[in-house]
Design a protein around this motif. Sequence first.
Motif, PDB file in Angstrom:
ATOM      1  N   MET A  72       0.835  -1.201   0.000  1.00 47.65           N
ATOM      2  CA  MET A  72       0.000   0.000   0.000  1.00 47.65           C
ATOM      3  C   MET A  72       0.878   1.263   0.000  1.00 47.65           C
ATOM      4  N   ARG A  73       2.029   1.150   0.680  1.00 47.90           N
ATOM      5  CA  ARG A  73       2.947   2.296   0.707  1.00 47.90           C
ATOM      6  C   ARG A  73       3.469   2.604  -0.701  1.00 47.90           C
ATOM      7  N   VAL A  74       3.813   1.542  -1.440  1.00 48.44           N
ATOM      8  CA  VAL A  74       4.316   1.756  -2.807  1.00 48.44           C
ATOM      9  C   VAL A  74       3.232   2.406  -3.653  1.00 48.44           C
ATOM     10  N   LYS A  75       2.029   1.860  -3.537  1.00 43.90           N
ATOM     11  CA  LYS A  75       0.900   2.392  -4.332  1.00 43.90           C
ATOM     12  C   LYS A  75       0.674   3.875  -4.001  1.00 43.90           C
ATOM     13  N   LYS A  76       0.759   4.188  -2.700  1.00 46.63           N
ATOM     14  CA  LYS A  76       0.526   5.566  -2.274  1.00 46.63           C
ATOM     15  C   LYS A  76       1.643   6.497  -2.798  1.00 46.63           C
ATOM     16  N   GLU A  77       2.901   6.020  -2.703  1.00 41.60           N
ATOM     17  CA  GLU A  77       4.027   6.871  -3.113  1.00 41.60           C
ATOM     18  C   GLU A  77       4.105   7.053  -4.627  1.00 41.60           C
ATOM     19  N   GLN A  78       3.804   5.989  -5.369  1.00 43.19           N
ATOM     20  CA  GLN A  78       4.025   6.041  -6.828  1.00 43.19           C
ATOM     21  C   GLN A  78       2.733   6.126  -7.635  1.00 43.19           C
ATOM     22  N   GLY A  79       1.613   5.774  -7.002  1.00 45.05           N
ATOM     23  CA  GLY A  79       0.335   5.841  -7.724  1.00 45.05           C
ATOM     24  C   GLY A  79       0.003   4.581  -8.487  1.00 45.05           C
ATOM     25  N   HIS A  80       1.022   3.767  -8.772  1.00 42.90           N
ATOM     26  CA  HIS A  80       0.779   2.514  -9.507  1.00 42.90           C
ATOM     27  C   HIS A  80       1.909   1.525  -9.253  1.00 42.90           C
ATOM     28  N   ILE A  81       1.604   0.236  -9.478  1.00 48.86           N
ATOM     29  CA  ILE A  81       2.634  -0.811  -9.402  1.00 48.86           C
ATOM     30  C   ILE A  81       2.575  -1.555 -10.735  1.00 48.86           C
ATOM     31  N   ASP A  82       3.708  -1.664 -11.420  1.00 44.21           N
ATOM     32  CA  ASP A  82       3.718  -2.290 -12.748  1.00 44.21           C
ATOM     33  C   ASP A  82       4.254  -3.713 -12.747  1.00 44.21           C
ATOM     34  N   GLY A 131      -3.252  -3.018 -15.364  1.00 46.47           N
ATOM     35  CA  GLY A 131      -2.541  -4.303 -15.420  1.00 46.47           C
ATOM     36  C   GLY A 131      -1.084  -4.212 -15.049  1.00 46.47           C
ATOM     37  N   GLY A 132      -0.347  -5.296 -15.315  1.00 53.03           N
ATOM     38  CA  GLY A 132       1.065  -5.340 -14.956  1.00 53.03           C
ATOM     39  C   GLY A 132       1.651  -6.699 -15.272  1.00 53.03           C
ATOM     40  N   SER A 133       2.877  -6.898 -14.797  1.00 55.36           N
ATOM     41  CA  SER A 133       3.572  -8.163 -15.072  1.00 55.36           C
ATOM     42  C   SER A 133       4.133  -8.739 -13.772  1.00 55.36           C
ATOM     43  N   ILE A 134       3.862 -10.021 -13.563  1.00 53.47           N
ATOM     44  CA  ILE A 134       4.379 -10.704 -12.371  1.00 53.47           C
ATOM     45  C   ILE A 134       5.344 -11.800 -12.821  1.00 53.47           C
ATOM     46  N   VAL A 135       6.513 -11.842 -12.176  1.00 48.09           N
ATOM     47  CA  VAL A 135       7.498 -12.884 -12.495  1.00 48.09           C
ATOM     48  C   VAL A 135       7.810 -13.644 -11.212  1.00 48.09           C
ATOM     49  N   ASN A 136       7.569 -14.939 -11.225  1.00 46.16           N
ATOM     50  CA  ASN A 136       7.879 -15.780 -10.068  1.00 46.16           C
ATOM     51  C   ASN A 136       9.172 -16.543 -10.333  1.00 46.16           C
ATOM     52  N   ILE A 137      10.014 -16.632  -9.311  1.00 47.82           N
ATOM     53  CA  ILE A 137      11.258 -17.381  -9.505  1.00 47.82           C
ATOM     54  C   ILE A 137      11.048 -18.825  -9.053  1.00 47.82           C
ATOM     55  N   ALA A 138      11.073 -19.724 -10.014  1.00 47.26           N
ATOM     56  CA  ALA A 138      10.915 -21.159  -9.738  1.00 47.26           C
ATOM     57  C   ALA A 138      12.311 -21.777  -9.666  1.00 47.26           C
ATOM     58  N   SER A 139      12.490 -22.945 -10.237  1.00 51.20           N
ATOM     59  CA  SER A 139      13.822 -23.568 -10.264  1.00 51.20           C
ATOM     60  C   SER A 139      13.808 -24.732 -11.245  1.00 51.20           C
ATOM     61  N   VAL A 140      14.952 -24.972 -11.851  1.00 52.18           N
ATOM     62  CA  VAL A 140      15.092 -26.109 -12.754  1.00 52.18           C
ATOM     63  C   VAL A 140      14.833 -27.431 -12.002  1.00 52.18           C
ATOM     64  N   THR A 141      15.046 -27.416 -10.685  1.00 55.83           N
ATOM     65  CA  THR A 141      14.838 -28.650  -9.906  1.00 55.83           C
ATOM     66  C   THR A 141      13.380 -29.114  -9.977  1.00 55.83           C
ATOM     67  N   ALA A 142      12.462 -28.152 -10.166  1.00 59.18           N
ATOM     68  CA  ALA A 142      11.042 -28.510 -10.246  1.00 59.18           C
ATOM     69  C   ALA A 142      10.729 -29.188 -11.573  1.00 59.18           C
ATOM     70  N   VAL A 143      11.523 -28.891 -12.579  1.00 61.55           N
ATOM     71  CA  VAL A 143      11.275 -29.431 -13.919  1.00 61.55           C
ATOM     72  C   VAL A 143      12.014 -30.759 -14.093  1.00 61.55           C
TER      73      VAL A 143
END
Length: 247
Positions: A72-82, A131-143
């Motif tokens: 919420m702090r980021v949203k308040k300071e910047q107005g948006h989260i990308d 909208g926006g973009s979310i990137v999750n860090i997985a691992s090759v071990t899962a594959v």
Amino acid sequence: MSELLKDKVCIVTGAAQGIGKSIALKMIEDGAIVYGCDRLEGSMSALELEFERFHALYFDVTHAQAAKESMMRVKKEQGHIDVLVNNAGVVFNKKIGMIVREETELMFRVNVIAVIELVQLVSRLMARNGGGSIVNIASVTAVLGSSGQSAYSATKGAIISFTKSAAKELAPIGVRVNAVAPGIVKTERFAELYEDSKEKIDMRIAKIALGRLGSPDDIANACSFLASDRSSYISGQILGVDGCASI
Ligand SMILES: NC(=O)c1ccc[n+]([C@@H]2O[C@H](COP(=O)([O-])OP(=O)(O)OC[C@H]3O[C@@H](n4cnc5c(N)ncnc54)[C@H](O)[C@@H]3O)[C@@H](O)[C@H]2O)c1
């Protein structure tokens, strides 16, 4: 400085060291305003001093209320989260017979539950600004699977499944969700694990077709691409950044 992420507001968890720190720095280099998150108070003060576009948020990602207040702090300071990069993670490299419940639970709380909750929270905020973009860090071990990392790889497998379903669910509100699955990356943690054994490192490298370990920068480059509008038609994908590894 590149303009790949010009003025995008990016949140990177686990930014105090290792891969997360490189992701944060790459995003700044690509023109973003970065909010780095980590647990230990003061662990990102050098980054804050050096980079005007870096802001530190100190909270434990498993603490839902603290996470909410920070977002919420980021949203308040910047107005948006990308952009949100869910990078914070813990690993216990232990065989099935040795791992204890507290370790397994902690890995699931940090690597999975906190990611789901941050995506819930941030996707709502992203939706308010188109909208926006979310990137999750997985691992090759899962594959590929990895002996001695069964419980850890299960957390990363969960992240891969979550990424694919969340991408479908959040597409109508303009939020893309992808994952990066790193191979073995030369970080501080890697140095601690392998510092005494060149032989062990050479054995690992022998299983990587491109003939070298990954660098934090390799992972950061993939994250910047997936965060940027250059990947605007890509969602629900798991991008292996592992040098074509067979583990
Ligand atoms: N290093 C590798 O070879 C490798 C390979 C595949 C995937 N990964 C994944 O990449 C990510 C980063 O790995 P790394 O090697 O840089 O790890 P690292 O241990 O060096 O850094 C992880 C960061 O996350 C932070 N963190 C951990 N728990 C937290 C919590 N509860 N709240 C807030 N911050 C927390 C730590 O303080 C640390 O700064 C992890 O998700 C890891 O599973 C790493």
